[in-house]
Structures are given as structure tokens and as C-alpha cells.
Design a protein around this motif. Structure first.
Motif, PDB file in Angstrom:
ATOM      1  N   PHE A   1      36.426  36.370 -37.885  1.00 18.64           N
ATOM      2  CA  PHE A   1      36.544  35.154 -36.992  1.00 18.64           C
ATOM      3  C   PHE A   1      35.244  35.085 -35.838  1.00 18.64           C
ATOM      4  N   THR A   2      34.764  36.367 -35.614  1.00 14.08           N
ATOM      5  CA  THR A   2      33.589  36.240 -34.915  1.00 14.08           C
ATOM      6  C   THR A   2      32.299  35.867 -35.692  1.00 14.08           C
ATOM      7  N   TYR A   3      32.078  36.238 -36.927  1.00 12.02           N
ATOM      8  CA  TYR A   3      30.896  36.089 -37.691  1.00 12.02           C
ATOM      9  C   TYR A   3      31.028  34.828 -38.353  1.00 12.02           C
ATOM     10  N   LEU A   4      32.057  34.254 -38.689  1.00 15.04           N
ATOM     11  CA  LEU A   4      32.160  33.078 -39.691  1.00 15.04           C
ATOM     12  C   LEU A   4      33.094  31.835 -38.947  1.00 15.04           C
ATOM     13  N   GLN A   5      32.885  31.562 -37.835  1.00 15.58           N
ATOM     14  CA  GLN A   5      33.558  30.712 -37.277  1.00 15.58           C
ATOM     15  C   GLN A   5      33.234  29.343 -38.106  1.00 15.58           C
ATOM     16  N   PRO A   6      34.362  28.653 -38.759  1.00 10.82           N
ATOM     17  CA  PRO A   6      34.177  27.404 -39.585  1.00 10.82           C
ATOM     18  C   PRO A   6      33.345  26.293 -39.121  1.00 10.82           C
ATOM     19  N   GLU A   7      33.408  25.848 -37.751  1.00 11.41           N
ATOM     20  CA  GLU A   7      32.565  25.017 -37.083  1.00 11.41           C
ATOM     21  C   GLU A   7      30.893  25.261 -37.273  1.00 11.41           C
ATOM     22  N   GLN A   8      30.595  26.547 -37.190  1.00  9.52           N
ATOM     23  CA  GLN A   8      29.310  27.022 -37.071  1.00  9.52           C
ATOM     24  C   GLN A   8      28.987  27.233 -38.714  1.00  9.52           C
ATOM     25  N   VAL A   9      29.855  27.643 -39.596  1.00 10.64           N
ATOM     26  CA  VAL A   9      29.339  27.748 -40.842  1.00 10.64           C
ATOM     27  C   VAL A   9      28.930  26.268 -41.320  1.00 10.64           C
ATOM     28  N   ARG A  10      29.975  25.399 -41.018  1.00 12.18           N
ATOM     29  CA  ARG A  10      29.463  24.056 -41.710  1.00 12.18           C
ATOM     30  C   ARG A  10      28.379  23.459 -40.997  1.00 12.18           C
ATOM     31  N   PHE A  11      28.025  23.686 -39.722  1.00 10.52           N
ATOM     32  CA  PHE A  11      26.819  23.492 -39.062  1.00 10.52           C
ATOM     33  C   PHE A  11      25.500  23.870 -39.541  1.00 10.52           C
ATOM     34  N   ILE A  12      25.556  25.155 -39.852  1.00  8.31           N
ATOM     35  CA  ILE A  12      24.361  25.842 -40.492  1.00  8.31           C
ATOM     36  C   ILE A  12      24.114  25.310 -42.061  1.00  8.31           C
ATOM     37  N   GLU A  13      25.099  25.295 -42.531  1.00  2.00           N
ATOM     38  CA  GLU A  13      25.016  24.979 -43.957  1.00  2.00           C
ATOM     39  C   GLU A  13      24.470  23.351 -44.272  1.00  2.00           C
ATOM     40  N   LYS A  14      24.964  22.603 -43.300  1.00  2.00           N
ATOM     41  CA  LYS A  14      24.456  21.179 -43.341  1.00  2.00           C
ATOM     42  C   LYS A  14      23.260  21.252 -42.876  1.00  2.00           C
ATOM     43  N   ARG A  15      22.803  21.717 -41.865  1.00  2.00           N
ATOM     44  CA  ARG A  15      21.288  21.661 -41.547  1.00  2.00           C
ATOM     45  C   ARG A  15      20.238  22.215 -42.608  1.00  2.00           C
ATOM     46  N   LEU A  16      20.761  23.380 -43.306  1.00  3.03           N
ATOM     47  CA  LEU A  16      19.868  23.980 -44.377  1.00  3.03           C
ATOM     48  C   LEU A  16      19.980  23.197 -45.655  1.00  3.03           C
ATOM     49  N   GLN A  17      21.019  22.432 -45.945  1.00  2.00           N
ATOM     50  CA  GLN A  17      20.994  21.607 -47.280  1.00  2.00           C
ATOM     51  C   GLN A  17      20.468  20.160 -46.835  1.00  2.00           C
ATOM     52  N   ASP A  18      20.249  19.843 -45.794  1.00  2.00           N
ATOM     53  CA  ASP A  18      19.580  18.529 -45.482  1.00  2.00           C
ATOM     54  C   ASP A  18      17.820  18.691 -45.649  1.00  2.00           C
ATOM     55  N   ARG A  19      17.424  20.163 -45.721  1.00  2.00           N
ATOM     56  CA  ARG A  19      16.026  20.409 -45.580  1.00  2.00           C
ATOM     57  C   ARG A  19      15.516  20.542 -47.139  1.00  2.00           C
ATOM     58  N   LYS A  20      15.689  19.427 -47.971  1.00  2.00           N
ATOM     59  CA  LYS A  20      15.435  19.523 -49.251  1.00  2.00           C
ATOM     60  C   LYS A  20      13.841  19.381 -49.548  1.00  2.00           C
ATOM     61  N   ASP A  21      13.181  18.823 -48.578  1.00  2.00           N
ATOM     62  CA  ASP A  21      11.818  18.612 -48.637  1.00  2.00           C
ATOM     63  C   ASP A  21      10.848  20.017 -48.268  1.00  2.00           C
ATOM     64  N   THR A  22      11.825  20.987 -47.798  1.00  2.00           N
ATOM     65  CA  THR A  22      10.928  22.092 -47.170  1.00  2.00           C
ATOM     66  C   THR A  22      10.564  22.808 -48.574  1.00  2.00           C
ATOM     67  N   PRO A  23       9.233  23.310 -48.563  1.00  2.00           N
ATOM     68  CA  PRO A  23       8.448  23.845 -49.685  1.00  2.00           C
ATOM     69  C   PRO A  23       9.177  25.353 -49.928  1.00  2.00           C
ATOM     70  N   LEU A  24       9.164  25.534 -51.197  1.00  2.00           N
ATOM     71  CA  LEU A  24       9.476  26.943 -51.902  1.00  2.00           C
ATOM     72  C   LEU A  24       8.745  28.096 -51.335  1.00  2.00           C
ATOM     73  N   ASN A  25       9.200  28.975 -51.301  1.00  2.00           N
ATOM     74  CA  ASN A  25       8.395  30.424 -50.802  1.00  2.00           C
ATOM     75  C   ASN A  25       8.112  31.090 -52.176  1.00  2.00           C
TER      76      ASN A  25
END
Length: 808
Positions: free
Chosen positions: A516-540
Motif C-alpha cells: 500500500f505504501t509503494y502502490l497507492q492506486p491514485e499515484q499509480v494512475r497518475f504516473i501511468e497517465k503522465r507517461l502514456q500521454d508522452r507518445k511524442d517522446t523519442p525512443l532511446n
């Protein structure tokens, strides 16, 4: 090139002196790089800056040496004093580096800003490289008459220095670096150089560097001061080595460096390995390990590493075979072994890391390393993964249920290799169908801005290109959980709790409540949405390490951010910008030649200098590209870096020898020869693109083939220098109607061409590390190097078409 029959022994000491200049230069570069990497936390940006500062110092020194030599009345005496100065400067520079954070007042734990790096490195690096450049025209002068012409005399000095650089690189990398500290290596080097200088001062006459005739030594005045000083400093160096006091000097300045990096922490042990500097500190009963100045891990630290071990292993439904790359000690291994694993393969690059820490490890960690299920591989992690993926791997075929890449953030090009598209594909090939790959980078807890978003988003988007299912944990560190199978990786707390209870694992440092400390649902949804939205970020990718560049932006922001606008502007650079700039420059140069016909000889000399500068640029850019690519292809570089540099220097020496042979055979049209050499640089720069793209890394003997690629840019660069020297002097003599001028003098020509060569290399070293590789990638860097030399080729072609023979 050989000594004329009957020349006495003094000439051999003169030859040795020039060879040792090259050896000193290479060994000084390596020592200074190793020292600065510790102070700058191992970030490879400093490599480009260091190399750039070095080359700028050589360029400046050679240019001023070219101007000074014509007015110097005692050229030979000054030559001896310059040799002496090289022996004394390097130890002082190493001391300055170890005290640098004190000198520029950098607070504990803070990175040195890029601006401070750019300002401080040249001040430390340039004194030695300035003397290396300044002495070159004097070396050429004292070699006057060594061959059959002035241009070949310059070529002879160029060849000898290149051979010395080759020798210095090989000796330091394979003999000194694994066994000797910096101060011990410098003392040995100075002992050899001072011994030769002492003999040179004895056997060489006062007014001309000519060997003393047999029996005539008493009639000639010796250079008493260089002789006296050489004897004194040689005695000091030998005493420090024989008495063992050199170790006390080394330890004193190591502790001073440690105090600047980690005040208040006791230094327990420090060692320079072939890979890095390792330091072990102790505070309040806890040990901390630092790799090249940067914090790596602490132990005992089970409350940090214990939960990580459980979180990672719970991502697979039933892990049996696990691969751990890096960071095993500290509490991770012992917690992982509480699960019913069959095999745990632990890959650690540096055996000395475990050698230094093992005596201080808790008993639980020592038992974990000795567990029958654990097998430790002392290899580069990238090399291990690549080798395991081959048809006939050297140490057996392995497939894993879980691969945990527990490496530091991609703050260097070397670390970035573990976060690229190519590496993720190689690792995926080692996974079972339900296998899981886990990696991590630093992030932000509650806010993902543009820079952090680009940094973490580049990892996420690169993983998504390889694995269809990717989950991310929130927090100060993002853990990326990737798999090709559905319903395997998850951030669902009930699912992970069920897996934990089924395995019946008991730990003092973890329970299902930690989830529950590492995987708070609200924070998980927050980080995944922010990263999924960055589709224009170039691949490494291996060829375009954008995550490394994004980390560089974060580094500068944390260190003060004075250069943020410049770095942001660099991130927007496009390849066509260079094409437009080069096209405009070419048009201006052609118009100058057309509109100023009266200065045609001067324009030809300028074209000659431009060819030298652009080839110097391409030579260093291609060398760095090949080093970078070798690291990506084979997954390791440290054990081969000395060989790569040595092969490049061998190419320089061989190219200079071939050109000297052509000149000695009476080749008259040097302009046409220079033009075709430049065309060779253009062709090689462009041909290298498909070669590196489709290089057969798994083919038998491929490494030897790659090493051959390193020789070619050195060969082309070395071939150009003697030919350009002759062309420059001939054009200068023709412009003056055959009368002697400064521009037609051998010493001046040697200095000015050496200066221009290193100035071009200076620009190349800075650009390739900061812009070309991180932003444009390997292919873009090759196009820039080839296009720049294409401009030189067109100008030389135009010059050849309206060729007027120079007066000889």
C-alpha cells in the motif's frame, strides 16, 4: 626513416625525447581523465570537455610556438626546458584536480554545474597540453636535416610523436593502470623522461642539436641548468619510488579528495580499478560505496533493499530462474533468496567491488554470496546478455523468468546502454514466455514536468516498443515492470498480496502492508497517465542516446541551471541546420577566391589549413563514434579502450610514414594528393553509417574487423599532415617569389598546421559529446563529419582545376 650511418649516440636520445613527448601526452590524458571522472561523479560529459580542453591547449600552444620560434635565439635550450616542464606539470595538475571541489567551493553532495565544468577543466588541463603543442615546432626545428626535406622532417616528428602516443597508451592501459596508482605511474614516467633528458643534455652540444664528436665533449659548453635540474628531479622521483614514500603522497591527496566529496564520513578503503575508482566510507555503523565519486549503495541497508526485492519478485507468478544485473549486495540478494528460486545469476562488472566490500558485509550477505543457487559473473552486464543470446554462448544457454536491471540512472553513455531499445530486445530474447523485465530510474513524487517527463517518458516509450505490457510504480524512483504475457506484471495490490501469501515467505523487512505504501492506486494512475500521454517522446537507442541527454538536462537544473537555455536550444538542433551553414560557408569561400584573384596563393594556403582542420574534426569525431559503437555492439569497452586509442595512433604513424614516402619519391602535385585524401575522409564518414548499422557482431573474428575500422581514420589523418606541410610551404615560397618568409619556415609551418589540426579536433570533441551523438545520433554525426570535409574537397577541387605550379 632511419638514422644516417655514423651519427653518434646523441641522436638516439633526441629521437627518444620526441617519442616520449607522445607517450607523456597520452598517459597524461588518461590520468587526468581518470582523476576528473571521480570529481565529476563519472559523468562522461566531462570526457568531451576534457578532450576538447586538451586539444584547444595543443592548438593554442602550437600556434604561439609557431610565432615564437622565429624570434627565439636559443631554440635548442628552450627545447630542453620545455621537456623538463612536461615532467613537473602533471603532478601539480593531479593535485589541483583532487582539491578542485575545495577550490571552486562546491557544497557536499552537489553536482558541479556544466558551466563550472566548462570553466574549470580548461584551466587545469590546458597547461600541460599547451606545452605539448608549443614544443612541436621546436621539435621540428631540432630535427632539421634529419630527412631529405623540410616537409618530411615535419612528418618524421609527427610519426615519432604518434608512435610515442601508441606506446604510452599500450603501456599505461595494460601495464600501469591495473597495478599502479596515479602518483606511482607519474613517478615512473618522469624517471624515464628525466633519465633521457639528462643524457640528452650531456651528449648534445650547446648551439646546435648535433651529437658531440668523439673526444670533443670537453670543448663544448654543456647545458648546465637543464643537466642540473634533471639530475635533482630524477633523484627525487627515484627516492619516492624506492623508499615507498610515493604511497604516502598518494594516500594524502586521496583523503583530501574524499574530504571534498564526503566530509564527516570516514574513508575505509579506496582503489582505482581498470573500470572505475571505488571508495568505501563509514558513518554511524553504516558503510557507503562510491563508484567514481558517485554514491552507489549502502550496507547494511535491509529496510531499503528488502522491500525492493519482494516487490520485484512478486511481479512474476512463480519465478525460478532470476538474472540480477548490478547492485546485489546491501540486502537485495539475501531477501531474494528467501523465495524458492532454483538459480540466481548475479552479474557484477568489477570484481574489486565485492573484494573491497566483502570483509565488511553482514553475515547474511556473505552467506547469500556463498549460496549454492547463486552464481556470480564478473562481466559487463550488456556483454553477458548479448553473449547469452548468441547461437553458441561461451558460458551456456540461459533463459530466465525474471531479469532485474539494478543499475544506476543513465547519467553516462556507458550506463545508458542498459536502457536502450536494442538492449531491451536482447534481454527479451533471454526471457521465458511469461518472463518479466524490471528496471528503474529516478523520478518525482507528485509532479512530472517537461524535463522529468521527457526523461522517464523516454524509458517508458522505449519499453512499450518491445513489451506490450508495461506497468510503472510511482514515487521518487519509478520501477518499470515489463512482460510479453498478459496478466503477469501488475500494480494490483490484491493480486500481489495473494502471490506473497501463497509463497509463505517470512521477512523482518517486508509484509503485504508495504504494497500500500509503494502502490497507492491514485499515484499509480497518475504516473501511468503522465507517461502514456508522452507518445511524442523519442525512443532511446544505441545510436541516439536521448535519455542520457535528458539526464544531462536534469543534472544542469539541479546544479544551478545557468546553461539550461543553451541545452534546450541544443535539443532542438536538426541535421539540416549544419547543411545550410556549410553551404553558406562554401559559397562565401568560392566568392572570395573569385573576387580576390590577386591573393590566390594566400587562398590556397587557407584551403590547405581548412583541409587540415576539417580532417582533424572528422578524425576525433569518428574515433569517438567508433568507441561509442564498440561499446554498444559488444557491451563492454573498458578493457579495450587502450587498444582502440593505440590503434588510432598506429594509423596516424602509418599514414605519416606513407605520406613521407610519397614526398621522398618526388610526388609533385601535393594539392591533388591532399584533395583525394580529403575525399577519402568524406567517403569513410558516409560508408561507416551502413557498416555500423549492419555490423556482423556475432560473426567469428568480428572484433578484429572492428579494430581495423579504428585504424582507418587515423591513417587518413596521418597521411594528410606531411603533404599539407609541403603544400603550405611551397605556396608560401611561391607567393614571396622564392624569398624566405615566416610562412615558408619549417618551424612556423609545423606549428601553424599542428595548431589548426588540433583546433578542428577541439571543436569536434566538444560537439560530438554534447550535440552530435546525444541529439543527432551516430548517423547524424557521420553526416556532419563527411559534409564538413566535403566542403574542403570542393575547395581543393576548384583549386586544382585552376592549378598554377608552385615554385620549388
Amino acid at each position: 626513416m632511419s638514422l644516417p650511418i655514423g651519427w653518434p649516440i646523441g641522436w638516439y636520445f633526441l629521437l627518444t625525447a620526441v617519442v616520449l613527448i607522445g607517450a607523456q601526452a597520452t598517459m597524461a590524458q588518461v590520468i587526468l581523465v581518470r582523476e576528473l571522472l571521480v570529481v565529476f561523479y563519472g559523468n562522461e560529459l566531462c570526457l568531451g570537455v576534457i578532450l576538447g580542453a586538451w586539444l584547444f591547449g595543443v592548438a593554442l600552444g602550437a600556434g604561439l610556438g609557431a610565432k615564437a620560434i622565429s624570434g627565439c635565439q636559443s631554440k635548442q635550450t628552450l627545447f630542453l626546458y620545455l621537456l623538463l616542464a612536461l615532467c613537473l606539470m602533471l603532478p601539480g595538475q593531479v593535485v589541483a584536480i583532487r582539491l578542485l571541489r575545495f577550490i571552486i567551493h562546491v557544497p557536499y553532495g552537489q553536482h558541479i554545474s556544466i558551466l563550472a565544468l566548462l570553466l574549470s577543466s580548461p584551466l587545469i588541463i590546458m597547461p600541460f597540453s599547451f606545452v605539448v603543442g608549443f614544443i612541436f615546432p621546436f621539435s621540428a626545428y631540432v630535427f632539421k636535416g634529419f630527412t631529405k626535406g623540410a616537409a618530411t622532417d615535419i612528418g618524421a616528428v609527427y610519426i615519432l610523436e604518434s608512435l610515442g602516443s601508441l606506446l604510452g597508451g599500450v603501456v599505461f592501459t595494460f601495464a600501469l593502470a591495473p597495478r599502479a596508482s596515479s602518483f606511482y605511474a607519474m613517478a615512473l614516467l618522469d624517471s624515464v623522461v628525466l633519465t633521457n633528458l639528462l643524457l640528452l643534455s650531456i651528449f648534445v652540444g650547446a648551439e646546435n642539436i648535433q651529437p658531440l664528436p668523439r673526444g670533443a665533449g670537453a670543448r663544448l659548453r654543456l647545458r648546465r641548468m637543464p643537466l642540473l635540474l634533471s639530475g635533482i628531479f630524477l633523484s627525487v622521483a627515484l627516492w619516492l619510488i624506492v623508499s615507498g614514500d610515493i604511497r604516502d603522497v598518494e594516500d594524502f591527496f586521496i583523503r583530501k579528495r574524499w574530504e571534498s566529496l564526503n566530509p564527516g564520513i570516514e574513508l575505509v578503503a579506496s582503489a582505482d580499478t581498470r573500470y572505475q575508482n571505488i571508495a568505501l566510507g563509514k558513518e554511524a555503523g553504516q558503510y557507503s560505496v562510491y563508484a567514481s565519486g558517485q554514491y552507489a549503495f549502502s550496507f547494511p541497508n535491509p529496510y531499503e533493499y528488502g522491500p525492493i526485492a519482494h516487490l520485484v519478485l512478486l511481479e512474476h507468478p512463480a519465478p525460478k530462474r532470476v538474472l540480477l544485473i548490478g547492485g546485489g549486495v546491501g540486502g537485495l540478494l539475501s531477501e531474494m533468496l528467501k523465495y524458492p528460486l532454483e538459480e540466481l545469476h548475479y552479474v557484477e562488472l568489477d570484481p574489486k567491488l565485492l573484494g573491497i566490500t566483502r570483509p565488511y558485509l553482514p553475515e547474511g550477505e556473505k552467506r547469500a554470496l556463498e549460496d549454492a543457487r547463486v552464481k556470480v559473473f564478473y562481466l559487463d552486464g550488456r556483454h553477458f546478455v548479448k553473449e547469452c543470446g548468441r547461437a553458441t554462448p561461451a558460458w551456456g544457454r540461459y533463459r530466465y523468468d525474471l531479469i532485474f536491471i539494478h543499475m544506476p540512472d543513465p547519467s553516462t553513455a556507458s550506463l545508458n546502454r542498459f536502457y536502450t531499445l536494442e538492449f531491451f530486445k536482447e534481454a527479451k530474447a533471454l526471457l521465458e514466455p511469461q518472463g518479466v523485465l524490471v528496471t528503474s530510474v529516478s523520478s518525482a513524487v507528485a509532479y512530472i514536468g517537461e524535463m522529468v517527463g521527457n526523461y522517464t517518458g523516454s524509458i517508458y516509450q522505449t519499453l512499450k516498443e518491445v513489451f506490450p505490457y508495461v506497468a510503472v510504480t510511482p514515487g521518487q524512483t519509478n520501477y518499470y515492470l515489463a512482460s510479453s504475457a498478459p496478466d503477469t506484471v501488475t500494480t494490483d495490490i490484491p493480486t500481489l498480496t495473494s502471490r506473497y501469501k501463497e509463497r509463505g515467505v517470512q521477512s523482518d523487512y517486508f509484509s503485504e502492508h508495504h504494497l500500500f505504501t509503494y502502490l497507492q492506486p491514485e499515484q499509480v494512475r497518475f504516473i501511468e497517465k503522465r507517461l502514456q500521454d508522452r507518445k511524442d517522446t523519442p525512443l532511446n537507442t544505441d545510436s541516439r542516446p536521448v535519455t542520457y541527454f535528458f539526464n544531462l538536462l536534469l543534472w544542469e537544473q539541479f546544479a544551478g541551471g545557468q546553461l539550461m537555455p543553451v541545452l534546450h536550444a541544443m535539443s532542438r538542433v536538426k541535421l539540416w541546420y549544419f547543411f545550410v551553414a556549410l553551404g553558406a560557408f562554401l559559397l562565401v569561400r568560392l566568392l572570395m577566391v573569385r573576387l580576390l584573384p590577386s591573393s590566390i596563393r594566400r587562398q590556397r594556403r587557407l584551403n590547405c589549413l581548412l583541409a587540415i582542420a576539417t580532417t582533424g574534426f572528422a578524425g576525433i569525431v569518428l574515433e569517438i563514434i567508433l568507441i561509442f559503437s564498440f561499446q554498444n555492439v559488444y557491451g563492454y569497452i573498458y578493457e579495450r579502450i587502450g587498444l582502440i586509442v593505440a590503434l588510432f595512433m598506429m594509423g596516424l604513424a602509418l599514414g605519416g610514414y606513407l605520406s613521407n614516402t610519397v614526398i621522398l619519391k618526388g610526388q609533385r602535385d601535393c594539392s591533388r594528393a591532399l584533395m583525394w585524401i580529403v575525399m577519402g575522409v568524406v567517403s569513410y564518414s558516409l560508408v561507416l553509417i551502413p557498416i555500423l548499422r549492419w555490423f556482423p557482431a556475432t560473426m567469428s573474428g568480428s572484433e578484429a574487423l572492428f579494430m581495423f575500422l579504428v585504424v582507418i581514420p587515423g591513417l587518413l589523418t596521418g597521411m594528410e599532415f606531411p603533404i599539407a606541410s609541403r603544400l603550405y610551404m611551397e605556396e608560401a615560397a611561391s607567393a614571396s617569389g622564392g624569398l624566405p618568409t615566416k610562412a615558408s619556415e619549417m618551424g612556423f609551418t609545423a606549428g601553424i598546421l599542428d595548431s589548426v589540426d588540433h583546433a578542428g579536433a577541439f571543436v569536434g570533441a566538444i560537439l560530438v559529446g554534447v550535440v552530435l551523438l546525444p541529439v543527432l545520433g551516430v548517423e547524424g554525426a557521420c553526416w556532419v563529419a563527411g559534409s564538413l570535409n566535403g566542403v574542403s574537397f570542393i575547395l581543393l577541387l576548384t583549386q586544382t582545376m585552376q592549378y598554377v605550379p608552385a615554385r620549388r
